[in-house]
Design an enzyme around this catalytic site. Structure first.
Site, PDB file in Angstrom:
ATOM      1  N   GLY A 217       0.830  -1.199   0.000  1.00 33.79           N
ATOM      2  CA  GLY A 217       0.000   0.000   0.000  1.00 33.79           C
ATOM      3  C   GLY A 217       0.862   1.245   0.000  1.00 33.79           C
ATOM      4  O   GLY A 217       2.017   1.218   0.441  1.00 33.79           O
TER       5      GLY A 217
ATOM      6  N   GLN B   7       3.405   9.989   0.642  1.00 34.01           N
ATOM      7  CA  GLN B   7       4.691   9.279   0.700  1.00 34.01           C
ATOM      8  C   GLN B   7       5.548   9.556  -0.527  1.00 34.01           C
ATOM      9  O   GLN B   7       6.738   9.282  -0.530  1.00 34.01           O
ATOM     10  CB  GLN B   7       4.459   7.771   0.840  1.00 34.01           C
TER      11      GLN B   7
ATOM     12  N   CYS C 127       6.206  -0.061   6.980  1.00 37.14           N
ATOM     13  CA  CYS C 127       5.835   1.128   6.213  1.00 37.14           C
ATOM     14  C   CYS C 127       6.981   1.461   5.263  1.00 37.14           C
ATOM     15  O   CYS C 127       8.145   1.461   5.682  1.00 37.14           O
ATOM     16  CB  CYS C 127       5.598   2.300   7.168  1.00 37.14           C
ATOM     17  N   LEU C 128       6.649   1.759   4.010  1.00 36.19           N
ATOM     18  CA  LEU C 128       7.704   2.084   3.041  1.00 36.19           C
ATOM     19  C   LEU C 128       8.453   3.351   3.434  1.00 36.19           C
ATOM     20  O   LEU C 128       9.583   3.570   2.986  1.00 36.19           O
ATOM     21  CB  LEU C 128       7.102   2.248   1.640  1.00 36.19           C
TER      22      LEU C 128
ATOM     23  N   HIS D  65      -3.940   2.301   8.118  1.00 33.67           N
ATOM     24  CA  HIS D  65      -2.546   2.763   8.017  1.00 33.67           C
ATOM     25  C   HIS D  65      -2.410   3.794   6.886  1.00 33.67           C
ATOM     26  O   HIS D  65      -1.807   4.864   7.077  1.00 33.67           O
ATOM     27  CB  HIS D  65      -1.647   1.545   7.762  1.00 33.67           C
ATOM     28  N   GLU D  66      -2.986   3.481   5.708  1.00 41.13           N
ATOM     29  CA  GLU D  66      -2.834   4.403   4.562  1.00 41.13           C
ATOM     30  C   GLU D  66      -3.620   5.692   4.778  1.00 41.13           C
ATOM     31  O   GLU D  66      -3.143   6.783   4.430  1.00 41.13           O
ATOM     32  CB  GLU D  66      -3.262   3.726   3.255  1.00 41.13           C
TER      33      GLU D  66
ATOM     34  N   HIS E 137      -1.802   8.135   6.804  1.00 40.69           N
ATOM     35  CA  HIS E 137      -0.797   8.911   6.058  1.00 40.69           C
ATOM     36  C   HIS E 137      -1.397  10.209   5.508  1.00 40.69           C
ATOM     37  O   HIS E 137      -0.693  11.216   5.379  1.00 40.69           O
ATOM     38  CB  HIS E 137      -0.246   8.103   4.870  1.00 40.69           C
TER      39      HIS E 137
END
Ligand code: ZN
Length: 173
Positions: free
Chosen positions: A44, A49, A90-91, A132-133, A136
């Site tokens: 995701g 990001q 997380c990226l 989570h997304e 962000h």
């Protein structure tokens, strides 16, 4: 496009709502986001990001990367009282995972790229990923959801991971 890593000011901002009916750049943005997500690899990604402060997320929970979903202005509209703790990666925080407590089931409302309203009922990893997304989009990272002790420990592991050059998509080193 490179995925931004913590600490980066773009990851702490509130993103702006989008208008899929009147924003022809959104499809291209989603293509670039999906590309960055698959390249990492991750499951995701949220537009902030990549440094783009728009309320757009993409994700793909299939094994063979055949099920990319793009959501505009996603919002959690219902959440279960029941919660679950699980490790998240997380990226934007390469090299670490953090245990995060979240509602086990959620309902999410969003617009598709075509501007159609959708409601998604999710549990398990799907519910966790949506939360989570969407976090962000409000400048909230998984470490902000951890307990103070877990947060401190995670940030220590993160510094170590950065020292040895952890890349987005790596959740352990
Ligand atoms: Zn993330």
């Amino acid at each position: 496009m490179d995925v931004l890593s913590h600490p980066n000011v773009a990851l702490k901002q509130t993103a702006e709502p989008v208008d899929p009916g009147n924003d022809s750049d959104l499809k291209d943005l989603c293509r670039r986001m999906a590309q960055a997500m698959y390249e990492a690899p991750g499951i995701g990604l949220a537009a902030p990001q990549l440094g783009i402060l728009k309320r757009v997320i993409v994700y793909d929970l299939t094994e063979d990367n055949s099920g990319a979903v793009a959501l505009c202005n996603p919002e959690i509209v219902e959440a279960s009282d029941e919660v679950e703790i699980d490790d998240e990666g997380c990226l934007s925080l390469p090299g670490i995972t953090v245990p995060v407590e979240r509602p086990s089931r959620v309902a999410c409302e969003a617009l598709t790229l075509a501007g159609r309203k959708v409601r998604i009922e999710a549990d398990g990893l799907h519910a966790r990923l949506l939360q989570h997304e969407i976090d962000h989009l409000d400048g909230v990272l998984m470490i902000d959801r951890a307990t103070p002790d877990e947060r401190r420990a995670a940030l220590r592991r993160y510094v170590e991971a950065q020292l040895v050059g952890a890349k987005p998509g790596q959740t352990s080193i």
